[in-house]
Design an enzyme around this catalytic site. Structure first.
Site, PDB file in Angstrom:
ATOM      1  N   GLU A  49       1.408 -11.464   6.225  1.00  0.00           N
ATOM      2  CA  GLU A  49       0.307 -10.694   6.827  1.00  0.00           C
ATOM      3  C   GLU A  49       0.546 -10.661   8.336  1.00  0.00           C
ATOM      4  O   GLU A  49       0.278 -11.629   9.038  1.00  0.00           O
ATOM      5  CB  GLU A  49      -1.034 -11.341   6.504  1.00  0.00           C
ATOM      6  CG  GLU A  49      -1.428 -11.291   5.028  1.00  0.00           C
ATOM      7  CD  GLU A  49      -2.028  -9.941   4.621  1.00  0.00           C
ATOM      8  OE1 GLU A  49      -1.989  -8.990   5.440  1.00  0.00           O
ATOM      9  OE2 GLU A  49      -2.543  -9.839   3.499  1.00  0.00           O
TER      10      GLU A  49
ATOM     11  N   HIS B   5       0.830  -1.206   0.000  1.00  0.00           N
ATOM     12  CA  HIS B   5       0.000   0.000   0.000  1.00  0.00           C
ATOM     13  C   HIS B   5       0.868   1.261   0.000  1.00  0.00           C
ATOM     14  O   HIS B   5       1.969   1.243  -0.490  1.00  0.00           O
ATOM     15  CB  HIS B   5      -0.985  -0.051   1.175  1.00  0.00           C
ATOM     16  CG  HIS B   5      -1.767  -1.330   1.200  1.00  0.00           C
ATOM     17  ND1 HIS B   5      -2.856  -1.569   0.384  1.00  0.00           N
ATOM     18  CD2 HIS B   5      -1.581  -2.482   1.899  1.00  0.00           C
ATOM     19  CE1 HIS B   5      -3.318  -2.780   0.587  1.00  0.00           C
ATOM     20  NE2 HIS B   5      -2.552  -3.368   1.502  1.00  0.00           N
TER      21      HIS B   5
ATOM     22  N   GLU C  48      -2.315   0.137   7.898  1.00  0.00           N
ATOM     23  CA  GLU C  48      -1.449  -0.913   7.371  1.00  0.00           C
ATOM     24  C   GLU C  48      -0.229  -0.349   6.660  1.00  0.00           C
ATOM     25  O   GLU C  48       0.885  -0.856   6.821  1.00  0.00           O
ATOM     26  CB  GLU C  48      -2.243  -1.803   6.412  1.00  0.00           C
ATOM     27  CG  GLU C  48      -1.436  -2.928   5.798  1.00  0.00           C
ATOM     28  CD  GLU C  48      -2.246  -3.777   4.829  1.00  0.00           C
ATOM     29  OE1 GLU C  48      -1.665  -4.743   4.270  1.00  0.00           O
ATOM     30  OE2 GLU C  48      -3.440  -3.473   4.617  1.00  0.00           O
TER      31      GLU C  48
ATOM     32  N   HIS D 221       2.719  -6.880   4.724  1.00  0.00           N
ATOM     33  CA  HIS D 221       1.352  -6.390   4.921  1.00  0.00           C
ATOM     34  C   HIS D 221       0.890  -6.613   6.351  1.00  0.00           C
ATOM     35  O   HIS D 221       1.512  -7.342   7.120  1.00  0.00           O
ATOM     36  CB  HIS D 221       0.388  -7.124   3.977  1.00  0.00           C
ATOM     37  CG  HIS D 221       0.602  -6.803   2.533  1.00  0.00           C
ATOM     38  ND1 HIS D 221      -0.178  -5.907   1.840  1.00  0.00           N
ATOM     39  CD2 HIS D 221       1.529  -7.261   1.643  1.00  0.00           C
ATOM     40  CE1 HIS D 221       0.247  -5.820   0.590  1.00  0.00           C
ATOM     41  NE2 HIS D 221       1.300  -6.629   0.448  1.00  0.00           N
TER      42      HIS D 221
END
Length: 241
Positions: A142, A10, A24, A79
């Protein structure tokens, strides 16, 4: 010289998952920069390249194209998660990943869960762009859930971010067989000041101190059974009133 591509998920106009005061994109960037600093400082013959080193937006295609053009030996995309119930950590490879991608995922997953602890959601495969379009062994991690309060509280702690960074560094070093620089030992994480409450606990600590359950001292210290007995006694007395 090994080339390691670290992709901070992102960025810029795309915050990624948001919850409990955590974005995030911020965690991904902080972890990515930490991985670069630690790998290059502690190990020989490794160069860490980043998709982004600041808060900028990049299309997924830009990220993998840059990594492929650079001839990176491995790619790790960083992430945080959301929508996962109880939270935890999980890792992803492509659905028809190479054996080297599987080995990289195994090394990363083992090292990160060992450092971070908490819920292990498992080693998984999914048709994700970052692991599908990368020409080198690639894994997407993640790291906890921003919309799970307990995980978000952990992501606000420097010690947890350090553990996430260390897990990635150890996993990458193990997979590539990196040699530690002479005289370089694993840095010791600075211990917290037990006399200062954690940011996430400040309000509750102040409230319970004002109500007389605690005396306001050593908020970060472990509690003994004797101290617990005193707190329970004060609670019961308050209920009787």
């Amino acid at each position: 010289m090994f080339k390691v591509w670290i992709d901070a998920g992102h960025g810029g106009k795309d915050p990624g998952a948001v919850g409990n005061g955590v974005q995030e994109k911020d965690i991904a960037l902080k972890v990515s920069l930490g991985i670069k600093d630690r790998l290059e400082a502690e190990y020989e013959n490794v160069q860490v390249l980043l998709s982004r080193s600041t808060d900028v937006f990049l299309e997924l295609k830009e990220r993998t194209s840059k990594a492929n053009t650079a001839g990176a030996d491995i790619l790790v995309s960083i992430h945080c998660n959301a929508g996962g119930g109880k939270g935890g950590f999980e890792s992803f490879r492509y659905t028809s990943a190479s054996q080297n991608s599987i080995k990289l995922q195994n090394a990363l997953h083992k090292a990160i869960t060992g450092e971070v602890g908490g819920i292990d959601r498992g080693i998984k495969a999914q048709n994700l762009h970052m692991v599908r379009e990368s020409k080198m062994p690639a894994v997407l991690t993640e790291n906890l859930f921003v919309d799970v309060a307990a995980d978000a509280d952990r992501l606000k702690q420097a010690s947890v971010i350090n553990a996430i960074i260390d897990g990635h560094v150890q996993g990458i070093a193990s997979y590539l067989g990196l040699k530690r620089k002479a005289g370089e030992d694993k840095p010791v994480t600075q211990e917290r000041d037990i006399n200062v409450p954690s940011k996430w606990a400040e309000v509750v600590w102040a409230d319970l101190t004002d109500k007389g359950y605690f005396d306001g001292s050593r908020p970060g210290a472990p509690i003994t059974r004797e101290e617990m007995a005193v707190v329970v006694s004060r609670l019961l007395n308050n209920i009787k009133k």
